[in-house]
Write a protein that holds these residues in place. Structure first.
Motif, PDB file in Angstrom:
ATOM      1  N   ALA A 154       5.213  58.449  45.623  1.00 37.35           N
ATOM      2  CA  ALA A 154       5.425  59.716  46.331  1.00 37.35           C
ATOM      3  C   ALA A 154       4.079  60.410  46.451  1.00 37.35           C
ATOM      4  CB  ALA A 154       6.429  60.582  45.585  1.00 37.35           C
ATOM      5  N   VAL A 155       3.295  59.987  47.433  1.00 33.48           N
ATOM      6  CA  VAL A 155       1.970  60.556  47.653  1.00 33.48           C
ATOM      7  C   VAL A 155       1.985  61.300  48.984  1.00 33.48           C
ATOM      8  CG1 VAL A 155       1.193  58.349  48.621  1.00 33.48           C
ATOM      9  CG2 VAL A 155      -0.494  60.033  47.903  1.00 33.48           C
ATOM     10  N   HIS A 156       1.383  62.489  49.013  1.00 35.41           N
ATOM     11  CA  HIS A 156       1.500  63.382  50.168  1.00 35.41           C
ATOM     12  C   HIS A 156       0.117  63.849  50.618  1.00 35.41           C
ATOM     13  CE1 HIS A 156       5.662  63.489  48.871  1.00 35.41           C
ATOM     14  NE2 HIS A 156       5.273  63.948  47.700  1.00 35.41           N
ATOM     15  N   GLY A 157      -0.157  63.742  51.900  1.00 34.95           N
ATOM     16  CA  GLY A 157      -1.417  64.223  52.445  1.00 34.95           C
ATOM     17  C   GLY A 157      -1.760  63.518  53.734  1.00 34.95           C
ATOM     18  N   ILE A 158      -2.907  63.870  54.298  1.00 34.72           N
ATOM     19  CA  ILE A 158      -3.345  63.338  55.593  1.00 34.72           C
ATOM     20  C   ILE A 158      -4.677  62.621  55.413  1.00 34.72           C
ATOM     21  CG2 ILE A 158      -3.999  63.914  57.964  1.00 34.72           C
ATOM     22  CD1 ILE A 158      -2.183  66.388  57.697  1.00 34.72           C
ATOM     23  N   LEU A 198      -2.363  50.128  50.864  1.00 29.92           N
ATOM     24  CA  LEU A 198      -3.465  50.490  49.981  1.00 29.92           C
ATOM     25  C   LEU A 198      -3.113  51.686  49.098  1.00 29.92           C
ATOM     26  CD1 LEU A 198      -6.478  50.047  52.428  1.00 29.92           C
ATOM     27  CD2 LEU A 198      -6.141  48.808  50.278  1.00 29.92           C
ATOM     28  N   PHE A 199      -2.412  52.659  49.665  1.00 31.95           N
ATOM     29  CA  PHE A 199      -2.017  53.833  48.898  1.00 31.95           C
ATOM     30  C   PHE A 199      -0.712  53.603  48.132  1.00 31.95           C
ATOM     31  CE2 PHE A 199      -5.123  55.934  51.523  1.00 31.95           C
ATOM     32  CZ  PHE A 199      -5.517  57.050  50.801  1.00 31.95           C
ATOM     33  N   ASP A 200      -0.063  52.472  48.390  1.00 32.30           N
ATOM     34  CA  ASP A 200       1.248  52.200  47.800  1.00 32.30           C
ATOM     35  C   ASP A 200       2.182  53.366  48.077  1.00 32.30           C
ATOM     36  OD1 ASP A 200       3.237  50.823  46.429  1.00 32.30           O
ATOM     37  OD2 ASP A 200       2.670  51.677  44.488  1.00 32.30           O
ATOM     38  N   ALA A 201       2.158  53.855  49.314  1.00 35.10           N
ATOM     39  CA  ALA A 201       2.908  55.051  49.697  1.00 35.10           C
ATOM     40  C   ALA A 201       4.332  54.691  50.107  1.00 35.10           C
ATOM     41  CB  ALA A 201       2.203  55.765  50.843  1.00 35.10           C
ATOM     42  N   SER A 202       5.252  55.561  49.770  1.00 36.06           N
ATOM     43  CA  SER A 202       6.645  55.316  50.136  1.00 36.06           C
ATOM     44  C   SER A 202       6.897  55.564  51.618  1.00 36.06           C
ATOM     45  CB  SER A 202       7.563  56.216  49.301  1.00 36.06           C
ATOM     46  OG  SER A 202       7.261  57.593  49.531  1.00 36.06           O
ATOM     47  N   ILE A 262      -3.502  59.716  59.633  1.00 38.20           N
ATOM     48  CA  ILE A 262      -2.343  59.044  59.058  1.00 38.20           C
ATOM     49  C   ILE A 262      -1.709  59.976  58.039  1.00 38.20           C
ATOM     50  CG2 ILE A 262      -1.606  57.122  57.591  1.00 38.20           C
ATOM     51  CD1 ILE A 262      -3.520  55.353  59.076  1.00 38.20           C
ATOM     52  N   CYS A 263      -0.423  60.220  58.208  1.00 36.99           N
ATOM     53  CA  CYS A 263       0.318  61.151  57.363  1.00 36.99           C
ATOM     54  C   CYS A 263       1.120  60.372  56.326  1.00 36.99           C
ATOM     55  CB  CYS A 263       1.258  62.007  58.211  1.00 36.99           C
ATOM     56  SG  CYS A 263       0.418  63.019  59.450  1.00 36.99           S
ATOM     57  N   LEU A 264       0.935  60.728  55.072  1.00 36.05           N
ATOM     58  CA  LEU A 264       1.637  60.076  53.976  1.00 36.05           C
ATOM     59  C   LEU A 264       2.658  61.024  53.364  1.00 36.05           C
ATOM     60  CD1 LEU A 264      -1.363  58.313  52.168  1.00 36.05           C
ATOM     61  CD2 LEU A 264       0.124  57.386  53.945  1.00 36.05           C
ATOM     62  N   GLY A 265       3.808  60.468  52.997  1.00 40.21           N
ATOM     63  CA  GLY A 265       4.833  61.247  52.322  1.00 40.21           C
ATOM     64  C   GLY A 265       5.338  62.401  53.151  1.00 40.21           C
ATOM     65  N   GLU A 266       5.383  63.593  52.542  1.00 43.49           N
ATOM     66  CA  GLU A 266       5.894  64.776  53.229  1.00 43.49           C
ATOM     67  C   GLU A 266       5.026  65.180  54.420  1.00 43.49           C
ATOM     68  OE1 GLU A 266       8.956  67.005  52.293  1.00 43.49           O
ATOM     69  OE2 GLU A 266       9.126  64.826  52.166  1.00 43.49           O
ATOM     70  N   ALA A 267       3.802  64.690  54.467  1.00 42.84           N
ATOM     71  CA  ALA A 267       2.941  64.997  55.618  1.00 42.84           C
ATOM     72  C   ALA A 267       3.481  64.397  56.907  1.00 42.84           C
ATOM     73  CB  ALA A 267       1.517  64.506  55.363  1.00 42.84           C
ATOM     74  N   GLN A 316      -4.216  55.234  43.190  1.00 40.10           N
ATOM     75  CA  GLN A 316      -4.356  56.639  42.836  1.00 40.10           C
ATOM     76  C   GLN A 316      -5.769  57.159  43.079  1.00 40.10           C
ATOM     77  OE1 GLN A 316      -2.835  54.365  41.053  1.00 40.10           O
ATOM     78  NE2 GLN A 316      -0.795  55.112  40.506  1.00 40.10           N
ATOM     79  N   GLN A 317      -6.758  56.296  42.944  1.00 42.35           N
ATOM     80  CA  GLN A 317      -8.137  56.710  43.176  1.00 42.35           C
ATOM     81  C   GLN A 317      -8.377  57.106  44.629  1.00 42.35           C
ATOM     82  OE1 GLN A 317     -10.696  57.197  41.091  1.00 42.35           O
ATOM     83  NE2 GLN A 317      -9.379  56.780  39.333  1.00 42.35           N
ATOM     84  N   LEU A 318      -7.573  56.568  45.520  1.00 43.14           N
ATOM     85  CA  LEU A 318      -7.754  56.856  46.945  1.00 43.14           C
ATOM     86  C   LEU A 318      -7.241  58.239  47.325  1.00 43.14           C
ATOM     87  CD1 LEU A 318      -6.670  53.429  48.489  1.00 43.14           C
ATOM     88  CD2 LEU A 318      -8.962  54.160  47.811  1.00 43.14           C
ATOM     89  N   ASP A 319      -6.426  58.833  46.469  1.00 41.00           N
ATOM     90  CA  ASP A 319      -5.815  60.118  46.819  1.00 41.00           C
ATOM     91  C   ASP A 319      -6.845  61.209  47.079  1.00 41.00           C
ATOM     92  OD1 ASP A 319      -3.476  58.779  46.433  1.00 41.00           O
ATOM     93  OD2 ASP A 319      -2.839  59.894  44.653  1.00 41.00           O
ATOM     94  N   ARG A 320      -8.042  61.068  46.545  1.00 42.82           N
ATOM     95  CA  ARG A 320      -9.059  62.104  46.753  1.00 42.82           C
ATOM     96  C   ARG A 320      -9.502  62.197  48.206  1.00 42.82           C
ATOM     97  NH1 ARG A 320     -11.898  58.037  43.854  1.00 42.82           N
ATOM     98  NH2 ARG A 320     -13.640  57.085  44.985  1.00 42.82           N
ATOM     99  N   HIS A 321      -9.180  61.180  49.002  1.00 44.77           N
ATOM    100  CA  HIS A 321      -9.542  61.209  50.424  1.00 44.77           C
ATOM    101  C   HIS A 321      -8.495  61.926  51.279  1.00 44.77           C
ATOM    102  CE1 HIS A 321     -12.926  58.583  49.750  1.00 44.77           C
ATOM    103  NE2 HIS A 321     -12.160  57.696  49.163  1.00 44.77           N
ATOM    104  N   LEU A 322      -7.390  62.342  50.678  1.00 48.69           N
ATOM    105  CA  LEU A 322      -6.317  62.968  51.445  1.00 48.69           C
ATOM    106  C   LEU A 322      -6.570  64.463  51.632  1.00 48.69           C
ATOM    107  CD1 LEU A 322      -3.185  61.275  49.833  1.00 48.69           C
ATOM    108  CD2 LEU A 322      -4.322  60.687  51.977  1.00 48.69           C
TER     109      LEU A 322
END
Length: 307
Positions: free
Chosen positions: A10-14, A35-39, A57-62, A232-238
């Motif tokens: 459950a990762v959220h962001g753009i 890569l983000f293992d996003a749902s 690219i929008c992930l999760g609630e984005a 999880q390390q990639l989340d900083r780019h969102l």
């Protein structure tokens, strides 16, 4: 070894991806999602395989804001080759005809551009994702079937010639959603009497986003493989979800009003805008989602986040 969660994180962001040439937007989306293992993941408007550049690219609630980005203006830089027409309007297509270009110069191009600025009509190309009877037009085009299409209105806010070497010309365009850059090049070539097609196309802007801070798939893959934490390390780019809506008025709500909004109820907010769409924030909860001003002036929920 534990079983991998097939649903993803459950990762959220753009993510502002620099889409590589030769790859479809959907393939790029699926690689980012893995890569983000996003749902959940979605993009905000396809780029042709030939095209490069900004693909939000929008992930999760984005994904709930992706529709609003689809409606946003876009900006591109492209190269058109004069004297050659292809069946797709770009360099990926088959060459159909050639014409001399000796009579084409910068002054003639500038004159022709005047007719392509402002409100114009475009005939959607057969090599496009526009659907007919439930199928994209490009499927018919690949089978040699031409479907009758109606011109569509669009707006070209700005269209500038950057350079011309006697055969190839570079342009920048700021346009409304749904504009076909390939059709712009073809119409320009037709106006000059020599034909033209797109040889290079890069999206440089979409809504509030520009191409000055993009990340490539190669960079993401390298980080995911080389650092502890993997996805999880990639989340900083969102980017935050509300970064897509910065042009919208902001409405801040106290705990009680935020609670009513979350229950789907419209609320009266002092000094709220009188019309249109707004960003909603709770004093304790941060970004709540998108709202709208109802006909009676109250603030109503339109699409809320579930973070």
């Amino acid at each position: 070894m534990g079983r991998r969660n097939k649903r993803g994180r459950a990762v959220h962001g753009i993510l502002l991806l620099d889409k590589p040439g030769g790859m479809s937007s959907n393939r790029a989306l699926q690689r980012v999602k893995r890569l983000f293992d996003a749902s959940r993941a979605g993009h905000t408007g396809s780029l042709d395989p030939l095209a490069t550049g900004l693909l939000p690219i929008c992930l999760g609630e984005a994904t709930k804001v992706s529709a609003f980005l689809l409606e946003a203006d876009k900006r591109y830089r492209f190269t058109a080759r004069f004297g050659e027409t292809t069946d797709s309007g770009d360099a990926d297509g088959e060459l159909l005809a050639t014409s001399p270009v000796e009579a084409v110069d910068s002054d003639r191009i500038e004159t022709a551009l005047e007719g392509l600025r402002g409100e114009i009509l475009q005939l959607p190309p057969m090599h496009s994702a526009l659907k007919h009877a439930g199928r994209p037009l490009y499927e018919y085009a690949r089978r040699g079937i031409d479907i009758e299409r109606s011109p569509r209105a669009t707006v070209i806010h700005r269209l500038d010639l950057l350079a011309f070497d006697g055969r190839d010309a570079q342009f920048e365009v700021h346009c409304a959603k749904g504009t076909y850059v390939r059709t712009l090049a073809e119409d320009l070539g037709a106006a000059l009497g020599c034909g033209a097609h797109v040889t290079a196309l890069r999206r440089t802007g979409a809504g509030p986003f520009a191409d000055d801070a993009l990340i490539t798939l190669e960079e993401l893959e390298s980080e995911a493989a080389g650092e502890p934490g993997g996805a999880q390390q990639l989340d900083r780019h969102l980017l935050p979800i509300d970064s897509a809506l910065q042009a919208w008025p902001r409405v801040d709500l106290g705990p009680d009003l935020a609670g009513f909004i979350r229950q789907g109820q419209a609320v009266q907010v002092p000094r709220a805008p009188t019309a249109g769409l707004v960003r909603l924030y709770g004093r304790d909860d941060g970004f709540l989602g998108m709202g709208r001003i109802a006909s009676d002036g109250r603030v109503a929920p339109k699409r809320l986040m579930n973070l």
